[in-house]
Design a protein around this motif. Sequence first.
Motif, PDB file in Angstrom:
ATOM      1  N   PRO A 108       0.820  -1.207   0.000  1.00  0.00           N
ATOM      2  CA  PRO A 108       0.000   0.000   0.000  1.00  0.00           C
ATOM      3  C   PRO A 108       0.853   1.256   0.000  1.00  0.00           C
ATOM      4  O   PRO A 108       1.861   1.348   0.703  1.00  0.00           O
ATOM      5  CB  PRO A 108      -0.812  -0.129   1.297  1.00  0.00           C
ATOM      6  N   ASP A 109       0.455   2.241  -0.793  1.00  0.00           N
ATOM      7  CA  ASP A 109       1.196   3.483  -0.969  1.00  0.00           C
ATOM      8  C   ASP A 109       1.410   4.158   0.386  1.00  0.00           C
ATOM      9  O   ASP A 109       0.465   4.396   1.130  1.00  0.00           O
ATOM     10  CB  ASP A 109       0.406   4.399  -1.904  1.00  0.00           C
ATOM     11  N   ALA A 110       2.653   4.484   0.692  1.00  0.00           N
ATOM     12  CA  ALA A 110       2.968   5.031   2.008  1.00  0.00           C
ATOM     13  C   ALA A 110       2.971   6.550   2.034  1.00  0.00           C
ATOM     14  O   ALA A 110       3.165   7.155   3.080  1.00  0.00           O
ATOM     15  CB  ALA A 110       4.333   4.515   2.468  1.00  0.00           C
ATOM     16  N   ARG A 111       2.776   7.195   0.894  1.00  0.00           N
ATOM     17  CA  ARG A 111       2.774   8.649   0.898  1.00  0.00           C
ATOM     18  C   ARG A 111       1.581   9.165   1.697  1.00  0.00           C
ATOM     19  O   ARG A 111       0.496   8.594   1.672  1.00  0.00           O
ATOM     20  CB  ARG A 111       2.708   9.193  -0.535  1.00  0.00           C
ATOM     21  N   THR A 112       1.760  10.287   2.368  1.00  0.00           N
ATOM     22  CA  THR A 112       0.684  10.824   3.194  1.00  0.00           C
ATOM     23  C   THR A 112       0.237  12.170   2.665  1.00  0.00           C
ATOM     24  O   THR A 112       1.043  12.972   2.201  1.00  0.00           O
ATOM     25  CB  THR A 112       1.145  11.003   4.654  1.00  0.00           C
ATOM     26  N   ALA A 113      -1.068  12.418   2.728  1.00  0.00           N
ATOM     27  CA  ALA A 113      -1.630  13.713   2.357  1.00  0.00           C
ATOM     28  C   ALA A 113      -1.611  14.605   3.592  1.00  0.00           C
ATOM     29  O   ALA A 113      -1.533  14.116   4.719  1.00  0.00           O
ATOM     30  CB  ALA A 113      -3.053  13.524   1.848  1.00  0.00           C
ATOM     31  N   PRO A 114      -1.674  15.929   3.414  1.00  0.00           N
ATOM     32  CA  PRO A 114      -1.610  16.843   4.557  1.00  0.00           C
ATOM     33  C   PRO A 114      -2.650  16.553   5.628  1.00  0.00           C
ATOM     34  O   PRO A 114      -2.417  16.790   6.803  1.00  0.00           O
ATOM     35  CB  PRO A 114      -1.846  18.209   3.902  1.00  0.00           C
ATOM     36  N   ASP A 115      -3.833  16.057   5.254  1.00  0.00           N
ATOM     37  CA  ASP A 115      -4.889  15.837   6.241  1.00  0.00           C
ATOM     38  C   ASP A 115      -4.925  14.410   6.772  1.00  0.00           C
ATOM     39  O   ASP A 115      -5.870  14.012   7.445  1.00  0.00           O
ATOM     40  CB  ASP A 115      -6.254  16.194   5.654  1.00  0.00           C
ATOM     41  N   GLY A 116      -3.915  13.625   6.459  1.00  0.00           N
ATOM     42  CA  GLY A 116      -3.848  12.268   6.963  1.00  0.00           C
ATOM     43  C   GLY A 116      -4.780  11.301   6.262  1.00  0.00           C
ATOM     44  O   GLY A 116      -5.007  10.196   6.757  1.00  0.00           O
ATOM     45  N   ALA A 117      -5.311  11.690   5.093  1.00  0.00           N
ATOM     46  CA  ALA A 117      -6.267  10.827   4.394  1.00  0.00           C
ATOM     47  C   ALA A 117      -5.641   9.506   3.995  1.00  0.00           C
ATOM     48  O   ALA A 117      -6.300   8.470   4.017  1.00  0.00           O
ATOM     49  CB  ALA A 117      -6.813  11.545   3.158  1.00  0.00           C
ATOM     50  N   ALA A 118      -4.354   9.530   3.632  1.00  0.00           N
ATOM     51  CA  ALA A 118      -3.704   8.298   3.197  1.00  0.00           C
ATOM     52  C   ALA A 118      -3.699   7.263   4.323  1.00  0.00           C
ATOM     53  O   ALA A 118      -3.994   6.087   4.109  1.00  0.00           O
ATOM     54  CB  ALA A 118      -2.277   8.592   2.733  1.00  0.00           C
ATOM     55  N   ALA A 119      -3.364   7.698   5.533  1.00  0.00           N
ATOM     56  CA  ALA A 119      -3.340   6.773   6.666  1.00  0.00           C
ATOM     57  C   ALA A 119      -4.735   6.238   6.957  1.00  0.00           C
ATOM     58  O   ALA A 119      -4.918   5.046   7.256  1.00  0.00           O
ATOM     59  CB  ALA A 119      -2.778   7.485   7.902  1.00  0.00           C
ATOM     60  N   ALA A 120      -5.723   7.108   6.876  1.00  0.00           N
ATOM     61  CA  ALA A 120      -7.102   6.682   7.134  1.00  0.00           C
ATOM     62  C   ALA A 120      -7.558   5.658   6.109  1.00  0.00           C
ATOM     63  O   ALA A 120      -8.247   4.682   6.448  1.00  0.00           O
ATOM     64  CB  ALA A 120      -8.035   7.895   7.123  1.00  0.00           C
ATOM     65  N   LEU A 121      -7.169   5.852   4.861  1.00  0.00           N
ATOM     66  CA  LEU A 121      -7.562   4.915   3.813  1.00  0.00           C
ATOM     67  C   LEU A 121      -6.859   3.575   3.985  1.00  0.00           C
ATOM     68  O   LEU A 121      -7.449   2.518   3.722  1.00  0.00           O
ATOM     69  CB  LEU A 121      -7.262   5.504   2.435  1.00  0.00           C
ATOM     70  N   ARG A 122      -5.599   3.599   4.406  1.00  0.00           N
ATOM     71  CA  ARG A 122      -4.908   2.333   4.653  1.00  0.00           C
ATOM     72  C   ARG A 122      -5.632   1.531   5.729  1.00  0.00           C
ATOM     73  O   ARG A 122      -5.803   0.316   5.621  1.00  0.00           O
ATOM     74  CB  ARG A 122      -3.458   2.588   5.065  1.00  0.00           C
ATOM     75  N   THR A 123      -6.050   2.211   6.760  1.00  0.00           N
ATOM     76  CA  THR A 123      -6.745   1.541   7.857  1.00  0.00           C
ATOM     77  C   THR A 123      -8.094   0.984   7.410  1.00  0.00           C
ATOM     78  O   THR A 123      -8.484  -0.124   7.790  1.00  0.00           O
ATOM     79  CB  THR A 123      -6.952   2.520   9.021  1.00  0.00           C
ATOM     80  N   ALA A 124      -8.796   1.758   6.562  1.00  0.00           N
ATOM     81  CA  ALA A 124     -10.148   1.361   6.165  1.00  0.00           C
ATOM     82  C   ALA A 124     -10.164   0.333   5.050  1.00  0.00           C
ATOM     83  O   ALA A 124     -10.958  -0.616   5.073  1.00  0.00           O
ATOM     84  CB  ALA A 124     -10.943   2.598   5.734  1.00  0.00           C
ATOM     85  N   LEU A 125      -9.285   0.511   4.050  1.00  0.00           N
ATOM     86  CA  LEU A 125      -9.336  -0.344   2.862  1.00  0.00           C
ATOM     87  C   LEU A 125      -8.518  -1.621   3.010  1.00  0.00           C
ATOM     88  O   LEU A 125      -8.853  -2.650   2.404  1.00  0.00           O
ATOM     89  CB  LEU A 125      -8.851   0.429   1.631  1.00  0.00           C
TER      90      LEU A 125
END
Length: 497
Positions: A108-125
């Motif tokens: 899973p892509d480890a890059r993070t968006a300023p609002d933490g959306a990437a981390a949230a999506l990793r957790t959810a998807l």
Amino acid sequence: MDEPGKRPSVNPLDKLVGLARRGGTIRLKGLNDRQFTAVSAGLGLVLAAGVVLAAGPWDSGQRKAETDWAAARSGTGGAHHEPAGADTAPSAPPVLAALSAAVDNSAPDARTAPDGAAAALRTALGPLLKDPALGTRPAAVVIDTASGERLYGQGAGAPMTPASTVKIATAVAALSALGPDHRIPTTVRASADFRGVVLVGGGDPTLDKAALRRMATDTARALKERGIDKVRLGYDTSRYSGPARHPIGPNENIAPVSALMTDEGRLDDTDSGPAPRSDDPARDTARTFARFLADAGVATGADPKPGRPATGSRKVAEHRSAPLSSLVERALTNSDNDIAEALARQTALAAGEPADFDGGRRAVTARLRTLHLPLTGANFADGSGLNRKDKVTAGLLAGLLARAADPDHPELRPVLTGLPVAGFSGTLSDRFTGKSAGTGLIRAKTGTLTGVNTLAGTVVDRKGRLLAFAFLASGTTSPSEAQSALDTLATTLGTVR
């Protein structure tokens, strides 16, 4: 059987149209203010489209409805229809970031968006992608269309069989090469002495009997003005080349690919889904044209013969298809294989390539390359997705949708407006129904082959952002379970904070 389809039943938009006519109220639960604004606008478009679709043919349908709806709203504040000071959803920037940057796709892509959306999506998807219903090694990509940021990627660069989601690539290539206003001509040419007439196919699979009759009437008028009431009739299919039969062979999901056909070669009164097909749609069209000429007082004698117009011939009648924008929308909404193959061949013609499967592959690939999209491993064996040799990546599919949202590419917008609406239209009319949070919120292209299930589209998240997504699964054993898992993934995108 590959690409199973279903005959349309009652218009799935009737429930909205009827509700509006009765003065009913549509309630959307569980949405925040930003999502409600976005979804309300989307449902307005759906409702407008439904009203027009119920009233007339496709080429006066969804695109016109959306344009009219937008125009009607223009007096309430321009691009944003919210009170002054409201927390509006972000709009797309002037330039969308390039989508072809190198990314490690092994995890899973480890890059993070300023609002933490990437981390949230990793957790959810992440857990959802482990569902056994998705087969082996499913791929997923999510892009914020406003910034071009890839928020999530799993197997993003792995080439996989896309099934009908490849139509997104076909549509983008055609619109980019020809423009949304392009129309495909079908013409009638008469010899210098007007004793011979040739019906010339330009590649419009949506040519219908009403248009064919009008052309016959115009042709008969031109002949009678010269005192001629009997002609030799021929038909020309030379605009396309190569094998007409798709590699899957005779199939109710697609007619032989010909530059001349009527109603997609359908032998019943349907306009979407599987249907009995003509073995020779060009010959059948020419025979129908001959009957219409006879009705108009011009006899043709022998059976029409294939052939090209003679030197010195002149055009005596013409019909032009609906704009390419409408053809694209129809192809995506209904997953129309015949239109998709026509779009690929029209792209080939625009590129100077032979209008066959190979020419379409080269032309679509070359056109997408000009849009700076990630094409590693891509193979466009056909335009419809029926061919299992088609290969795309989840990164490419999501990137195509993000490009279609790019303000610098307004010619690609029909790709987004043509996507089926969850629970309401096209191939999503019977998905995301009931209490699904995705109903009316998700627009996506479906893909189904035996053992392959895919979904690619857009969704508005709880922050009001338009996300482009692509989910590809292979090795699936239950189509219904795979589709349910894909629907859950898409719905989850709209609920992640």
